[in-house]
Design a protein around this motif. Structure first.
Motif, PDB file in Angstrom:
ATOM      1  N   LYS A  27       3.865 -51.250 -25.970  1.00 39.27           N
ATOM      2  CA  LYS A  27       3.762 -51.515 -27.403  1.00 39.27           C
ATOM      3  C   LYS A  27       4.334 -52.888 -27.734  1.00 39.27           C
ATOM      4  O   LYS A  27       5.359 -53.288 -27.189  1.00 39.27           O
ATOM      5  CB  LYS A  27       4.515 -50.442 -28.198  1.00 39.27           C
ATOM      6  N   ASP A  28       3.675 -53.605 -28.659  1.00 33.82           N
ATOM      7  CA  ASP A  28       4.152 -54.934 -29.067  1.00 33.82           C
ATOM      8  C   ASP A  28       5.400 -54.825 -29.958  1.00 33.82           C
ATOM      9  O   ASP A  28       5.976 -53.756 -30.110  1.00 33.82           O
ATOM     10  CB  ASP A  28       3.035 -55.707 -29.784  1.00 33.82           C
ATOM     11  N   SER A  49       9.441 -50.490 -29.303  1.00 29.33           N
ATOM     12  CA  SER A  49       8.856 -51.828 -29.181  1.00 29.33           C
ATOM     13  C   SER A  49       9.186 -52.452 -27.832  1.00 29.33           C
ATOM     14  O   SER A  49      10.348 -52.495 -27.421  1.00 29.33           O
ATOM     15  CB  SER A  49       9.374 -52.739 -30.305  1.00 29.33           C
ATOM     16  N   GLU A  70       4.888 -47.148 -23.413  1.00 23.95           N
ATOM     17  CA  GLU A  70       3.506 -47.419 -23.045  1.00 23.95           C
ATOM     18  C   GLU A  70       2.598 -46.381 -23.685  1.00 23.95           C
ATOM     19  O   GLU A  70       2.896 -45.179 -23.638  1.00 23.95           O
ATOM     20  CB  GLU A  70       3.337 -47.386 -21.518  1.00 23.95           C
ATOM     21  N   PHE A 101      -3.096 -47.055 -28.825  1.00 25.73           N
ATOM     22  CA  PHE A 101      -3.106 -46.898 -30.286  1.00 25.73           C
ATOM     23  C   PHE A 101      -4.396 -46.246 -30.780  1.00 25.73           C
ATOM     24  O   PHE A 101      -5.485 -46.645 -30.395  1.00 25.73           O
ATOM     25  CB  PHE A 101      -2.972 -48.269 -30.964  1.00 25.73           C
ATOM     26  N   ILE A 159       4.427 -45.003 -37.666  1.00 25.08           N
ATOM     27  CA  ILE A 159       4.004 -44.889 -36.269  1.00 25.08           C
ATOM     28  C   ILE A 159       4.429 -43.514 -35.745  1.00 25.08           C
ATOM     29  O   ILE A 159       5.598 -43.128 -35.864  1.00 25.08           O
ATOM     30  CB  ILE A 159       4.628 -45.991 -35.385  1.00 25.08           C
ATOM     31  N   VAL A 172       4.021 -40.762 -32.300  1.00 22.83           N
ATOM     32  CA  VAL A 172       3.697 -40.736 -30.869  1.00 22.83           C
ATOM     33  C   VAL A 172       3.276 -39.320 -30.481  1.00 22.83           C
ATOM     34  O   VAL A 172       3.979 -38.350 -30.789  1.00 22.83           O
ATOM     35  CB  VAL A 172       4.903 -41.171 -30.009  1.00 22.83           C
ATOM     36  N   GLU A 194      -0.323 -45.001 -37.583  1.00 25.10           N
ATOM     37  CA  GLU A 194      -0.673 -45.607 -36.297  1.00 25.10           C
ATOM     38  C   GLU A 194      -0.184 -44.616 -35.243  1.00 25.10           C
ATOM     39  O   GLU A 194       1.013 -44.370 -35.123  1.00 25.10           O
ATOM     40  CB  GLU A 194       0.016 -46.965 -36.139  1.00 25.10           C
ATOM     41  N   ILE A 212       0.227 -43.356 -31.412  1.00 23.23           N
ATOM     42  CA  ILE A 212       0.254 -43.811 -30.013  1.00 23.23           C
ATOM     43  C   ILE A 212       0.122 -42.585 -29.111  1.00 23.23           C
ATOM     44  O   ILE A 212       0.913 -41.642 -29.211  1.00 23.23           O
ATOM     45  CB  ILE A 212       1.578 -44.534 -29.695  1.00 23.23           C
ATOM     46  N   THR A 253       0.270 -41.330 -25.200  1.00 21.67           N
ATOM     47  CA  THR A 253       0.998 -41.946 -24.071  1.00 21.67           C
ATOM     48  C   THR A 253       0.320 -41.810 -22.701  1.00 21.67           C
ATOM     49  O   THR A 253       0.847 -42.326 -21.718  1.00 21.67           O
ATOM     50  CB  THR A 253       2.423 -41.353 -23.970  1.00 21.67           C
TER      51      THR A 253
END
Length: 350
Positions: free
Chosen positions: A185-186, A196, A200, A203, A256, A258, A305, A307, A309
């Protein structure tokens, strides 16, 4: 004479009203421990001579300057902490607004307060560098509670989707055996976010247009969209975690989340660092069984958003070109969070 040398010493540092005398022990072998996103413990060693005269410690803490920083920035922010000589290690908390995940330098003096209010001080110690930690689960739970306030009502949805350029999907087919791979992730979002640059994942979005119940036709991330049925990614065999809450100087906010398959490396990473959500009952993203079917809802008033994994095979969904526009301005790649927003900031750091 003795008096002359005392005068010279005082004269040398009269700007600060501090007298320097060699007798006080200089701190050495400084150790920083118990580092959090907004506190740390500091200890050091010092010779026993004149130790009993020490009444205070001076601690000089500064953000480590990067090479591009402004050399002429205002120096009016006090960086020195004057602390009573307490037993070591000493906890430093709340004396400055320490920011998470930030490099600092620290040096120490011992001091003895005189009858006239002046201090006699030792030489400065060597300078030590350290970096503050990420947000803990406690801090993330504070962010989570703030996000819940504005999440709005829940809307039904049925697919997760991911927009990219055609070249991305061609590359996945040719070089990764048709499976999209997790990437790190950026640095978008909160500066103290523990995901951040570390977690990993892949998105996905799940927003829908309230009038159609379908994904919007526009996207900032590319003209080609992979769509996958929600239950393929989010089901009773996955865990759901809260990752971050932020805005980019905009009226709308991002959350965000996950999704990690139970027992996967991503699940283990999140379990240690992120607040876990009840997949059937939370304010952002839910998966419930209704009439023997899994039914999905997302929050209307925040942009989610998501994520995921683990790798995702393209054969599990479809890739097609969108009919709308590519709205680059809505991209959150490496986006900086607005530190002044009252809605999505908590009181520690940035």
């Amino acid at each position: 004479s003795c008096r002359d040398s005392e005068y010279v010493t005082r004269n040398k540092s009269q700007d600060s009203g501090i007298a320097e005398m060699e007798e006080l022990p200089v701190p050495h072998n400084i150790k920083i421990s118990n580092i959090t996103c907004d506190s740390f413990k500091i200890s050091w060693e010092m010779d026993s001579k004149s130790k009993d005269r020490i009444t205070h410690y001076f601690i000089d803490l500064n953000k480590k300057e990067n090479k591009n920083s402004n050399k002429f920035k205002h120096k009016d922010v006090p960086t020195k902490l004057v602390a009573k000589a307490v037993p070591l290690p000493m906890t430093v908390r709340g004396h400055w607004f320490l920011s998470p995940r930030t490099e600092y330098t620290v040096a120490v003096q011992t001091a003895s307060k005189q009858v006239d209010g002046d201090y006699v001080v030792s030489e400065w110690s060597e300078i030590i560098e350290f970096c503050t930690a990420d947000y803990s689960k406690v801090h993330l739970t504070q962010l989570l509670e703030k996000a819940e306030v504005i999440s709005g009502r829940m809307l039904k949805f049925s697919v997760f989707y991911r927009n990219q350029h055609r070249e991305y999907f061609d590359y996945i087919r040719e070089h990764h055996g048709n499976a999209m791979q997790p990437s790190v992730k950026d640095n978008s979002g909160s500066h103290g976010s523990p995901i951040s640059g570390k977690l990993e994942g892949i998105f996905f979005s799940c927003s829908t247009e309230f009038n159609t119940g379908k994904p919007p036709q526009d996207s900032p991330y590319g003209r080609y969209r992979f769509e996958i049925a929600a239950e393929k990614l989010f089901n009773p065999n996955t865990n759901l975690y809260f990752g971050d809450f932020y805005c980019m100087y905009t009226a709308y906010h991002y959350v965000i989340l996950v999704i990690a398959p139970v027992g996967s490396p991503g699940d283990e990473f999140c379990k240690q660092r992120l607040p876990q959500l009840n997949s059937q009952d939370n304010k952002f993203l839910t998966c419930r069984e209704e009439d023997g079917m899994l039914v999905y809802y997302h929050a209307q008033d925040v942009i989610l958003e998501v994520i995921y994994t683990d790798p995702v095979d393209l054969s599990l969904g479809t890739v097609a070109e969108i009919t709308g526009h590519q709205l680059m301005s809505l991209s959150t790649a490496n986006a900086k969070k607005d530190p002044s927003c009252k809605t999505c900031n908590i009181s520690v750091g940035r």
